[in-house]
Structure formats: C-alpha cells, structure tokens
Design a protein around this motif. Structure first.
Motif, short mmCIF file in Angstrom:
data_model
loop_
_atom_site.label_atom_id
_atom_site.label_comp_id
_atom_site.label_asym_id
_atom_site.label_seq_id
_atom_site.Cartn_x
_atom_site.Cartn_y
_atom_site.Cartn_z
N ALA A 52 17.29 11.11 -22.40
CA ALA A 52 17.16 11.56 -23.87
C ALA A 52 16.00 11.20 -24.29
O ALA A 52 14.91 10.28 -23.84
N PRO A 53 15.16 12.02 -25.65
CA PRO A 53 14.02 11.74 -25.81
C PRO A 53 13.90 10.46 -26.49
O PRO A 53 14.84 9.74 -27.02
N GLY A 54 12.76 9.89 -26.15
CA GLY A 54 12.38 8.42 -26.77
C GLY A 54 12.66 7.18 -25.90
O GLY A 54 12.21 6.05 -26.36
N LEU A 55 13.13 7.49 -24.67
CA LEU A 55 13.27 6.64 -23.74
C LEU A 55 12.22 6.25 -22.91
O LEU A 55 11.47 5.17 -22.77
N PHE A 56 11.77 7.18 -22.25
CA PHE A 56 10.31 7.39 -21.33
C PHE A 56 9.59 8.34 -21.80
O PHE A 56 9.81 9.42 -22.16
N ASP A 57 8.14 7.74 -21.94
CA ASP A 57 7.31 8.64 -22.31
C ASP A 57 6.81 9.96 -21.36
O ASP A 57 6.43 10.78 -21.97
N GLN A 58 6.65 9.57 -20.09
CA GLN A 58 6.24 10.39 -19.13
C GLN A 58 7.43 10.55 -17.96
O GLN A 58 7.90 9.47 -17.71
N GLN A 59 7.32 11.81 -17.14
CA GLN A 59 8.14 11.76 -16.03
C GLN A 59 7.11 12.39 -15.08
O GLN A 59 6.56 13.46 -15.08
N VAL A 60 6.88 11.59 -14.17
CA VAL A 60 6.09 12.01 -13.11
C VAL A 60 6.68 12.25 -11.88
O VAL A 60 7.37 11.40 -11.27
N GLU A 61 6.58 13.52 -11.23
CA GLU A 61 7.26 13.97 -10.17
C GLU A 61 6.19 13.64 -8.90
O GLU A 61 5.03 14.16 -8.82
N VAL A 62 6.79 13.08 -7.74
CA VAL A 62 5.75 12.90 -6.83
C VAL A 62 6.42 13.66 -5.41
O VAL A 62 7.60 13.32 -5.14
N PRO A 63 5.68 14.86 -5.18
CA PRO A 63 6.36 15.55 -4.18
C PRO A 63 6.53 15.08 -2.86
O PRO A 63 5.94 14.07 -2.43
N ALA A 64 7.48 15.60 -2.29
CA ALA A 64 7.75 15.09 -0.58
C ALA A 64 6.53 15.23 -0.02
O ALA A 64 5.70 16.46 -0.15
N PRO A 65 5.95 14.64 0.95
CA PRO A 65 4.76 14.66 1.89
C PRO A 65 4.98 15.84 2.93
O PRO A 65 5.80 16.07 3.03
N ASP A 66 3.62 16.65 2.74
CA ASP A 66 3.79 17.55 3.89
C ASP A 66 3.48 17.29 5.39
O ASP A 66 3.76 15.99 5.54
N ARG A 67 3.60 18.12 6.29
CA ARG A 67 3.61 18.07 7.64
C ARG A 67 2.66 16.78 8.12
O ARG A 67 2.84 15.76 8.85
N HIS A 68 1.39 16.99 7.73
CA HIS A 68 0.27 16.40 8.01
C HIS A 68 0.31 14.98 7.24
O HIS A 68 0.04 13.84 7.81
N ALA A 69 0.83 14.88 6.04
CA ALA A 69 0.87 13.73 5.21
C ALA A 69 2.16 12.62 6.19
O ALA A 69 1.76 11.61 6.09
N ARG A 70 3.02 13.43 6.45
CA ARG A 70 3.95 12.54 6.90
C ARG A 70 3.58 11.83 8.25
O ARG A 70 3.82 10.77 8.44
N VAL A 71 2.76 12.11 9.09
CA VAL A 71 2.40 11.91 10.17
C VAL A 71 1.32 10.74 9.98
O VAL A 71 1.34 9.58 10.32
N ASN A 72 0.61 10.99 8.82
CA ASN A 72 -0.46 9.87 8.52
C ASN A 72 0.13 8.75 7.79
O ASN A 72 -0.13 7.44 8.01
N ILE A 73 1.29 8.99 6.98
CA ILE A 73 2.26 7.90 6.49
C ILE A 73 2.83 6.96 7.72
O ILE A 73 2.78 5.81 7.43
N LEU A 74 3.33 7.77 8.37
CA LEU A 74 4.12 7.15 9.58
C LEU A 74 2.99 6.26 10.27
O LEU A 74 3.35 4.97 10.88
N ARG A 75 1.74 6.54 10.60
CA ARG A 75 0.47 6.05 11.38
C ARG A 75 0.35 4.75 10.64
O ARG A 75 0.29 3.41 11.08
#
Length: 231
Positions: A111-134
């Motif tokens: 509902a309007p007035g509760l949160f000022d912003q909505q930030v979507e963090v996309p799912a990591p891509d193939r290379h990002a997943r490998v780096n995150i797991l490392r």
C-alpha cells in the motif's frame, strides 16, 4: 548493518522467520517496534518478511490456509499499523524489509505510504553463481579443497539464488564431514582431509531443488492422463 554504520545509528533488531507464530509473533512485533522507537535513530530489518505476512488471496488462498490464513492476515494488518505509526510519528526509524519476491508477501504491505522504495535484486547469472559459491566456501567452517573447481558445476546451478548457494555449501559440508567419519572408521582419514570436494557438492546438489524451480520440473515421458486427468 552497513547502512546503520553509514548513517551512524543503531541496528537494533532483525526480525523474520525467528519471530515465531501466532500470539508469539504478535507480541514480538509489538516489542520490537516499541524498542526501535524508544532508541531512535535506529534501523529495523524485517528479514524474510513473508514469514510474518505471507501472500493470501482475496479467496483465502496462498502460501497458507485455514486457521493459519486468518492468523497471517491478522499479523499482516498489525504490521501495517505498526509501520504507519512509525511513519506518522516521524521517530527517525528506518525500516528495511526483504522478501523472496513481491508475489510472496501480503498485498497490504504494498500500500502507498508504507515503504518509500522497492529494490529488486535479480537472480545471479551463471558466472555470478560460481563466484558467489567460491566466496561462500572461502569463509565456510569447512573450506573447499585446494583442487576444488567450482566452475565445473556452472551448468548445474541454474535457478540458484545466493541463499540457495549457501544452503548448498552447508549440505556439502555435511557430506564432507560424513565422508571423513566413514574414512576414519576405515583408518583412512589421513587420505580424506576435512574439506569440501566437487563430489561433496554434487552429493549436496542431488535432491536439492531451489525454490525458483519447484513445481517446474520437466519429465521426458508424460502420459496424457497425467496432463488432463482423463482416460
């Protein structure tokens, strides 16, 4: 935590799945909001907010049902009221909420007035997943073996989020510990150091389906009866 340090205020609470359920979560919510208000300026993090206010459709369908549906609606309405009170009182409290997705939370929170912003963090891509797991394995209690090549799993981690990769590392650590125990029983523990190997990661991967892929598994052979429910 980083945000609270930047703006020089206290991170007083992180509330989410550990809040409990039923009367317990209602009491916990009220206590936490009173505390952050009393010690402002402060930051309140509602982690995995869908655990407190899950999605429920107008027909009562969603993540929960029955009495749990009624209870979750009450929790959601209470949370909305508490957030609005903070906003109206201008008490210098920053509220940050995280969720797996907007479709998983109660619509009242949008509902309007509760949160000022909505930030979507996309799912990591193939290379990002490998780096995150490392990165996860570098700081895990049971580290990756020196010859561990996470890159070979690049095509086996489709649909994994950062949280899923952390779960995978925990499961792999359990597999490594189990392997070490078996090795010790056979007096070969000196040949099996306590470190996560590629085989451990594959053991952890087997049987683990990330939430993003649940309900979307393909079958090579599908009978007409399975699709249409007809003979």
């Amino acid at each position: 935590r980083c945000y609270s340090e930047i703006v020089e205020c206290k991170l007083l609470a992180r509330l989410g799945e550990q809040a409990g359920s039923g009367v317990g979560v209602v009491r916990r919510l009220e206590e936490v909001f009173e505390r952050v208000r009393a010690r402002a300026p402060s930051v309140l993090v509602l982690d995995d907010i869908e655990a407190i206010a899950p999605f429920v459709s107008s027909q009562g369908q969603g993540e929960v049902g029955g009495d749990m549906s009624t209870r979750s609606k009450a929790q959601s309405l209470l949370l909305v009221d508490l957030l609005r009170d903070l906003r109206c009182s201008q008490c210098r409290v920053v509220v940050i909420a995280t969720a797996k997705g907007l479709s998983s939370i109660n619509l009242a929170l949008l509902a309007p007035g509760l949160f000022d912003q909505q930030v979507e963090v996309p799912a990591p891509d193939r290379h990002a997943r490998v780096n995150i797991l490392r990165a996860i394995l570098k700081v895990a209690p049971i580290r990756g073996a020196e010859d561990l090549d996470v890159g070979v799993l690049e095509h086996e981690l489709e649909g994994f989020s950062s949280h899923d990769l952390h779960t995978l590392a925990v499961r792999a650590a359990a597999a490594a510990a189990h392997r070490a125990i078996i090795g010790a029983r056979h007096h070969t523990s000196h040949e099996l150091p306590l470190a996560i190997t590629t085989a451990d990661l594959r053991v952890a991967r087997d049987g683990f389906v990330p939430p993003a892929l649940r309900g979307a598994q393909a079958k090579e052979q599908v009978a007409w009866e399975e699709v249409a429910g007809m003979t």
